[in-house]
Structures are given as structure tokens and as C-alpha cells.
Write a protein that holds these residues in place. Structure first.
Motif, PDB file in Angstrom:
ATOM      1  N   PHE A 173      67.943 120.745  52.904  1.00  0.00           N
ATOM      2  CA  PHE A 173      68.046 119.744  51.841  1.00  0.00           C
ATOM      3  C   PHE A 173      69.441 119.124  51.790  1.00  0.00           C
ATOM      4  O   PHE A 173      69.605 117.932  51.782  1.00  0.00           O
ATOM      5  CB  PHE A 173      67.699 120.370  50.485  1.00  0.00           C
ATOM      6  CG  PHE A 173      67.841 119.417  49.336  1.00  0.00           C
ATOM      7  CD1 PHE A 173      66.874 118.455  49.094  1.00  0.00           C
ATOM      8  CD2 PHE A 173      68.948 119.475  48.500  1.00  0.00           C
ATOM      9  CE1 PHE A 173      67.005 117.559  48.041  1.00  0.00           C
ATOM     10  CE2 PHE A 173      69.092 118.589  47.448  1.00  0.00           C
ATOM     11  CZ  PHE A 173      68.121 117.630  47.215  1.00  0.00           C
ATOM     12  N   GLY A 174      70.463 119.971  51.743  1.00  0.00           N
ATOM     13  CA  GLY A 174      71.839 119.492  51.700  1.00  0.00           C
ATOM     14  C   GLY A 174      72.664 120.193  52.760  1.00  0.00           C
ATOM     15  O   GLY A 174      72.369 121.321  53.149  1.00  0.00           O
ATOM     16  N   PHE A 175      73.712 119.513  53.214  1.00  0.00           N
ATOM     17  CA  PHE A 175      74.566 120.086  54.257  1.00  0.00           C
ATOM     18  C   PHE A 175      75.976 119.580  54.049  1.00  0.00           C
ATOM     19  O   PHE A 175      76.205 118.369  53.952  1.00  0.00           O
ATOM     20  CB  PHE A 175      74.054 119.666  55.648  1.00  0.00           C
ATOM     21  CG  PHE A 175      74.873 120.193  56.791  1.00  0.00           C
ATOM     22  CD1 PHE A 175      74.688 121.474  57.255  1.00  0.00           C
ATOM     23  CD2 PHE A 175      75.838 119.401  57.398  1.00  0.00           C
ATOM     24  CE1 PHE A 175      75.435 121.962  58.321  1.00  0.00           C
ATOM     25  CE2 PHE A 175      76.589 119.872  58.462  1.00  0.00           C
ATOM     26  CZ  PHE A 175      76.386 121.172  58.913  1.00  0.00           C
ATOM     27  N   GLY A 176      76.933 120.504  53.956  1.00  0.00           N
ATOM     28  CA  GLY A 176      78.334 120.125  53.828  1.00  0.00           C
ATOM     29  C   GLY A 176      78.892 119.671  55.160  1.00  0.00           C
ATOM     30  O   GLY A 176      78.493 120.164  56.216  1.00  0.00           O
ATOM     31  N   ASP A 177      79.804 118.741  55.134  1.00  0.00           N
ATOM     32  CA  ASP A 177      80.406 118.219  56.371  1.00  0.00           C
ATOM     33  C   ASP A 177      81.148 119.333  57.108  1.00  0.00           C
ATOM     34  O   ASP A 177      81.802 120.167  56.491  1.00  0.00           O
ATOM     35  CB  ASP A 177      81.383 117.091  56.062  1.00  0.00           C
ATOM     36  CG  ASP A 177      80.717 115.919  55.369  1.00  0.00           C
ATOM     37  OD1 ASP A 177      79.479 115.788  55.456  1.00  0.00           O
ATOM     38  OD2 ASP A 177      81.437 115.132  54.730  1.00  0.00           O
ATOM     39  N   GLY A 189      72.110 122.663  41.762  1.00  0.00           N
ATOM     40  CA  GLY A 189      72.660 122.078  40.551  1.00  0.00           C
ATOM     41  C   GLY A 189      73.801 121.099  40.774  1.00  0.00           C
ATOM     42  O   GLY A 189      74.542 120.795  39.851  1.00  0.00           O
ATOM     43  N   GLY A 190      74.008 120.600  41.970  1.00  0.00           N
ATOM     44  CA  GLY A 190      75.077 119.630  42.224  1.00  0.00           C
ATOM     45  C   GLY A 190      75.678 119.836  43.596  1.00  0.00           C
ATOM     46  O   GLY A 190      75.091 120.488  44.447  1.00  0.00           O
ATOM     47  N   ALA A 212      70.569 127.745  47.772  1.00  0.00           N
ATOM     48  CA  ALA A 212      71.757 127.252  48.471  1.00  0.00           C
ATOM     49  C   ALA A 212      72.690 128.406  48.811  1.00  0.00           C
ATOM     50  O   ALA A 212      72.741 129.415  48.115  1.00  0.00           O
ATOM     51  CB  ALA A 212      72.501 126.235  47.607  1.00  0.00           C
ATOM     52  N   VAL A 213      73.414 128.221  49.904  1.00  0.00           N
ATOM     53  CA  VAL A 213      74.581 129.046  50.185  1.00  0.00           C
ATOM     54  C   VAL A 213      75.733 128.220  49.622  1.00  0.00           C
ATOM     55  O   VAL A 213      76.109 127.193  50.174  1.00  0.00           O
ATOM     56  CB  VAL A 213      74.719 129.334  51.693  1.00  0.00           C
ATOM     57  CG1 VAL A 213      76.032 130.021  51.984  1.00  0.00           C
ATOM     58  CG2 VAL A 213      73.543 130.180  52.167  1.00  0.00           C
ATOM     59  N   HIS A 214      76.219 128.664  48.475  1.00  0.00           N
ATOM     60  CA  HIS A 214      77.098 127.850  47.630  1.00  0.00           C
ATOM     61  C   HIS A 214      78.516 128.409  47.600  1.00  0.00           C
ATOM     62  O   HIS A 214      78.730 129.615  47.682  1.00  0.00           O
ATOM     63  CB  HIS A 214      76.518 127.794  46.207  1.00  0.00           C
ATOM     64  CG  HIS A 214      76.986 126.643  45.402  1.00  0.00           C
ATOM     65  ND1 HIS A 214      78.136 126.674  44.667  1.00  0.00           N
ATOM     66  CD2 HIS A 214      76.456 125.408  45.227  1.00  0.00           C
ATOM     67  CE1 HIS A 214      78.300 125.520  44.058  1.00  0.00           C
ATOM     68  NE2 HIS A 214      77.276 124.728  44.382  1.00  0.00           N
ATOM     69  N   TRP A 242      84.071 124.326  57.502  1.00  0.00           N
ATOM     70  CA  TRP A 242      82.844 123.829  56.890  1.00  0.00           C
ATOM     71  C   TRP A 242      83.154 123.501  55.439  1.00  0.00           C
ATOM     72  O   TRP A 242      83.504 124.377  54.651  1.00  0.00           O
ATOM     73  CB  TRP A 242      81.764 124.885  56.979  1.00  0.00           C
ATOM     74  CG  TRP A 242      80.360 124.408  56.781  1.00  0.00           C
ATOM     75  CD1 TRP A 242      79.943 123.185  56.367  1.00  0.00           C
ATOM     76  CD2 TRP A 242      79.182 125.170  57.000  1.00  0.00           C
ATOM     77  NE1 TRP A 242      78.585 123.124  56.319  1.00  0.00           N
ATOM     78  CE2 TRP A 242      78.082 124.347  56.704  1.00  0.00           C
ATOM     79  CE3 TRP A 242      78.944 126.465  57.422  1.00  0.00           C
ATOM     80  CZ2 TRP A 242      76.762 124.780  56.808  1.00  0.00           C
ATOM     81  CZ3 TRP A 242      77.640 126.890  57.522  1.00  0.00           C
ATOM     82  CH2 TRP A 242      76.557 126.055  57.225  1.00  0.00           C
ATOM     83  N   LEU A 243      83.041 122.247  55.079  1.00  0.00           N
ATOM     84  CA  LEU A 243      83.345 121.819  53.721  1.00  0.00           C
ATOM     85  C   LEU A 243      82.139 122.047  52.818  1.00  0.00           C
ATOM     86  O   LEU A 243      81.038 121.613  53.145  1.00  0.00           O
ATOM     87  CB  LEU A 243      83.738 120.341  53.698  1.00  0.00           C
ATOM     88  CG  LEU A 243      84.889 119.937  54.614  1.00  0.00           C
ATOM     89  CD1 LEU A 243      85.092 118.431  54.586  1.00  0.00           C
ATOM     90  CD2 LEU A 243      86.158 120.659  54.207  1.00  0.00           C
ATOM     91  N   PRO A 244      82.320 122.710  51.678  1.00  0.00           N
ATOM     92  CA  PRO A 244      81.188 122.942  50.780  1.00  0.00           C
ATOM     93  C   PRO A 244      80.945 121.720  49.884  1.00  0.00           C
ATOM     94  O   PRO A 244      81.084 121.779  48.664  1.00  0.00           O
ATOM     95  CB  PRO A 244      81.637 124.164  49.971  1.00  0.00           C
ATOM     96  CG  PRO A 244      83.122 124.049  49.935  1.00  0.00           C
ATOM     97  CD  PRO A 244      83.519 123.407  51.238  1.00  0.00           C
ATOM     98  N   ASN A 245      80.573 120.597  50.491  1.00  0.00           N
ATOM     99  CA  ASN A 245      80.343 119.381  49.722  1.00  0.00           C
ATOM    100  C   ASN A 245      78.903 118.893  49.830  1.00  0.00           C
ATOM    101  O   ASN A 245      78.606 117.734  49.575  1.00  0.00           O
ATOM    102  CB  ASN A 245      81.313 118.274  50.163  1.00  0.00           C
ATOM    103  CG  ASN A 245      81.172 117.885  51.624  1.00  0.00           C
ATOM    104  OD1 ASN A 245      80.457 118.527  52.368  1.00  0.00           O
ATOM    105  ND2 ASN A 245      81.868 116.843  52.032  1.00  0.00           N
TER     106      ASN A 245
END
Length: 155
Positions: free
Chosen positions: A75-79, A95-96, A109-111, A87-90
Motif C-alpha cells: 500500500f505504502g512505501f518509504g523512499d 494512520g498517516g 505497517a512497519v512503522h 530507507w526513509l519512513p515517509n
């Protein structure tokens, strides 16, 4: 016609000189088992970062929790910074922003608020910024041949 030929030659030279590098990155979520995964991609815009739209594969498994994440379910992937191996957690999720990666519509997520992630670049293909001399020579010979034929027909 001569102007058109110059434009075509310039476009071919620019295309031949484009730069992108393929990468394979292995990662470990140290405080989550540990759990292991990998992703690969091509830095198509040659900015030194792999982004979600540049990924060609992604795999993360934590079988005992029922987590199996692939590129299709990501779903989401940090740059990922290919230069500094960071690995940037962005990435979006949970929840954001703040996720290294997320799945399940962002519900899992691995947050960065809890995860300790380490990465290893297993393969980093250097960008090829210099076109092959043989290719350019053949292109030049072909264009010169076309020009000679046109001149002969015009005369």
C-alpha cells in the motif's frame, strides 16, 4: 528534411545517454521477530532514490502473524536512498505517513514509531551514462548513408 534528420539524431543520442540503475535491497525488521524481506527496482529518474512507482518486486513474510506482502498488496512505501543505503519512513500507512512500508490498505505497517529496520544493498548496477561507441558509430554511418542516398536522388 535536413532539419528533421538533426532532430531525430539528437533524440537518439539523448535516449542513448539516459541513466538508470537497478537495485536489489534486502531488509530486516530487527525487533519484529526478526523478519526479513527484499525489494528491487529501477531508479528510472536517476535521482538516487527508489520510490514505490519504481519498484519491480517486493516481498515480506512473517508467517506466524499471517503477513505476506508482495508488490501487488503493498500500500505504502518509504523512499529508499541508494547512495546512503537509508530507507526513509515517509510511506503512507497506519494512520498517516511514517511507514517504511504498509499493506492491507494501510491498516498494517512497519512503522517508524516502533520498527528498527536495517538494510543491505545486495545489488546496485551502476548507471551507464556513456553510450556505447559502436552503437553511435553504426547510427552515424546509417544516417550518413541516408543523407548520401537523398543527395544522389536530388541530383
Amino acid at each position: 528534411m535536413y532539419r528533421k534528420s538533426k532532430v531525430i539524431i539528437a533524440a537518439l543520442l539523448i535516449a542513448g545517454a539516459s541513466s538508470a540503475n537497478a537495485s536489489l535491497v534486502n531488509f530486516t525488521v530487527n525487533n519484529y521477530g526478526p523478519s526479513y524481506g527484499s525489494f528491487s527496482g529501477v531508479d528510472t529518474n536517476a535521482n538516487g532514490y527508489l520510490t514505490q512507482d519504481e519498484l519491480t518486486s517486493f516481498l515480506f513474510d512473517r508467517v506466524d502473524f499471517g503477513h505476506h506482502v508482495t508488490l501487488a498488496t503493498l500500500f505504502g512505501f518509504g523512499d529508499f536512498n541508494l547512495i546512503t543505503n537509508t530507507w526513509l519512513p515517509n510511506g503512507a500507512g497506519w494512520g498517516g505517513n511514517g511507514a517504511y512500508f504498509s499493506w492491507n490498505g494501510g491498516g498494517n505497517a512497519v512503522h517508524s514509531t516502533w520498527a528498527d529496520v536495517s538494510t543491505t544493498i545486495a545489488q546496485l548496477d551502476a548507471p551507464n551514462n556513456v553510450p556505447e561507441p559502436t552503437s553511435l558509430a553504426l547510427l552515424t554511418l546509417g544516417m550518413a548513408g541516408i543523407a548520401a542516398i537523398r543527395r544522389k536522388k536530388a541530383a
